[in-house]
Enzyme design. Structure first.
Site, PDB file in Angstrom:
ATOM      1  N   GLU A  50       0.903  -1.273   0.194  1.00  0.00           N
ATOM      2  CA  GLU A  50       0.053  -0.051  -0.038  1.00  0.00           C
ATOM      3  C   GLU A  50       0.705   1.374  -0.153  1.00  0.00           C
ATOM      4  OE1 GLU A  50      -3.487   0.941   3.005  1.00  0.00           O
ATOM      5  OE2 GLU A  50      -1.660   1.421   3.847  1.00  0.00           O
ATOM      6  N   ASP A  71     -10.085   1.622   6.715  1.00  0.00           N
ATOM      7  CA  ASP A  71     -10.025   1.627   5.226  1.00  0.00           C
ATOM      8  C   ASP A  71     -11.032   2.129   4.588  1.00  0.00           C
ATOM      9  OD1 ASP A  71      -7.896  -0.313   5.066  1.00  0.00           O
ATOM     10  OD2 ASP A  71      -9.025  -1.935   4.040  1.00  0.00           O
TER      11      ASP A  71
END
Length: 379
Positions: free
Chosen positions: A68, A260
């Site tokens: 990420e 998230d």
């Protein structure tokens, strides 16, 4: 006439619309970049060099390196024309995270230690999709080099693996081949709404290998529809994990609006800015901003998707402020400006949890200033 950035190569600059000068905007971007990528700012730094030609992005909350963060850093670097930073990150990634054996060969290990050793041998699809587009943009902006800096070939090979893995052997694809929805991880059959990047898939449908392009075009449409059903009809809030029918997947407590989930607002905002597709679910971003506009960031919490608060405070309140500001690319009315103004009044996060917040911070700053751009192939 479609006025989206893809068609007119012009990007909305919300900060300029709200009265900020070009000089002020560029200074804010330069200062933010410096605070994240320079070792002169230890309290905000998340980028660290290794030797003469490598670097990593540190998840300061977990003290590891994640696909990420590496893919985010590469995207930031290509947007701001920092090829040395991009290549350092990509070299570290390719050297340490790329897997050549087992069922996940062709993917990247989602978590490594700072010495490059793997903490996991599984991938996380949000890293792969960001790697692919950052690599395409690097190819278009700087041109391809020798391996591993043959950016466009790396991107096309990665995307091919993501949708064909397992067809002739071990492993699983990252997208479900029937419904075209991205999975949370390859070997499960549910999704993470914040992984859905239809604006990326639109570009993959132009630049992937020819045999894969229709898949990505279909995936863009499928993701826009999925976001509409995965976000709550009243609050706009998305769960961290959701089943393919959009219902929250609350196994292990991931069916709520939490870290998230914040990225959903960012993704819808940028999708609308880049493509202006009439099926982009912009009503969601308006509902999210309405839900948060009167809340103090110091009291942001975990919420059910219906908006019921938990006692647990938000782990990344600065990231949530940033994502709500980026949503303003897809909203109108007073809340859009309020969210941007709150963001501009919010400093970068310092301390142990700064990594995720400050990644979303720089992305939002680039997007709302018209500097999160589509880099097209050289003519």
């Amino acid at each position: 006439m479609n006025k989206a950035a893809f068609h007119k190569s012009q990007y909305r600059n919300l900060l300029k619309e709200y009265g900020y000068s070009e000089e002020e905007i560029l200074k804010r971007i330069d200062e933010t970049w410096d605070k994240l990528f320079s070792d002169e700012h230890e309290e905000t730094q998340i980028y660290y060099t290794v030797g003469d030609d490598e670097a990593y992005m540190l998840d300061t909350g977990n003290i590891d390196v994640r696909t990420e963060g590496m893919s985010y850093g590469m995207m930031m670097a290509v947007q701001l024309n920092k090829q040395d930073v991009f290549d350092r990150l990509w070299k570290w990634t390719y050297k340490n995270m790329y897997m050549t054996e087992g069922e996940n060969a062709g993917y990247f290990a989602w978590s490594c230690n700072t010495d490059g050793s793997k903490r996991s041998y599984g991938p996380a699809p949000d890293g792969e999709e960001y790697f692919a587009l950052a690599l395409f943009f690097a190819s278009h902006r700087w041109g391809d080099g020798s391996q591993p800096f043959n950016y466009s070939e790396q991107a096309k090979d990665l995307l091919h693996t993501c949708i064909h893995k397992g067809e002739e052997g071990l492993g699983y694809p990252m997208w479900n081949p029937e419904n075209k929805l991205i999975k949370f991880v390859p070997n499960v059959e549910f999704s993470d709404p914040s992984y859905h990047l239809p604006h990326f898939y639109e570009l993959f449908s132009l630049w992937a290998y020819p045999e894969d392009r229709q898949f990505w075009k279909d995936a863009a449409g499928a993701s826009r529809e999925y976001l509409r059903i995965a976000c709550h009809p009243d609050t706009g809030l998305a769960p961290e994990y959701a089943y393919y029918d959009g219902t929250p997947n609350d196994d292990n407590g991931y069916g709520h609006f939490y870290s998230d989930s914040y990225r959903v607002a960012c993704n819808i905002g940028l999708d609308y800015e880049w493509f202006g597709d009439g099926k982009c679910p912009t009503e969601i971003t308006g509902k999210i901003q309405q839900f948060f506009v009167d809340k103090d960031p110091s009291d942001f919490r975990r919420y059910t998707v219906a908006g019921e608060p938990f006692q647990e405070k938000s782990l990344h309140p600065v990231g949530l402020v940033a994502s709500n500001a980026m949503a303003s690319l897809a909203t109108t009315g007073p809340n859009a400006r309020k969210c941007v103004e709150l963001f501009l009044d919010t400093p970068l996060r310092k301390g142990g949890r700064r990594y995720y917040d400050n990644c979303l911070y720089l992305f939002s700053l680039l997007a709302i200033s018209g500097n999160f751009k589509i880099w097209m192939p050289r003519k």
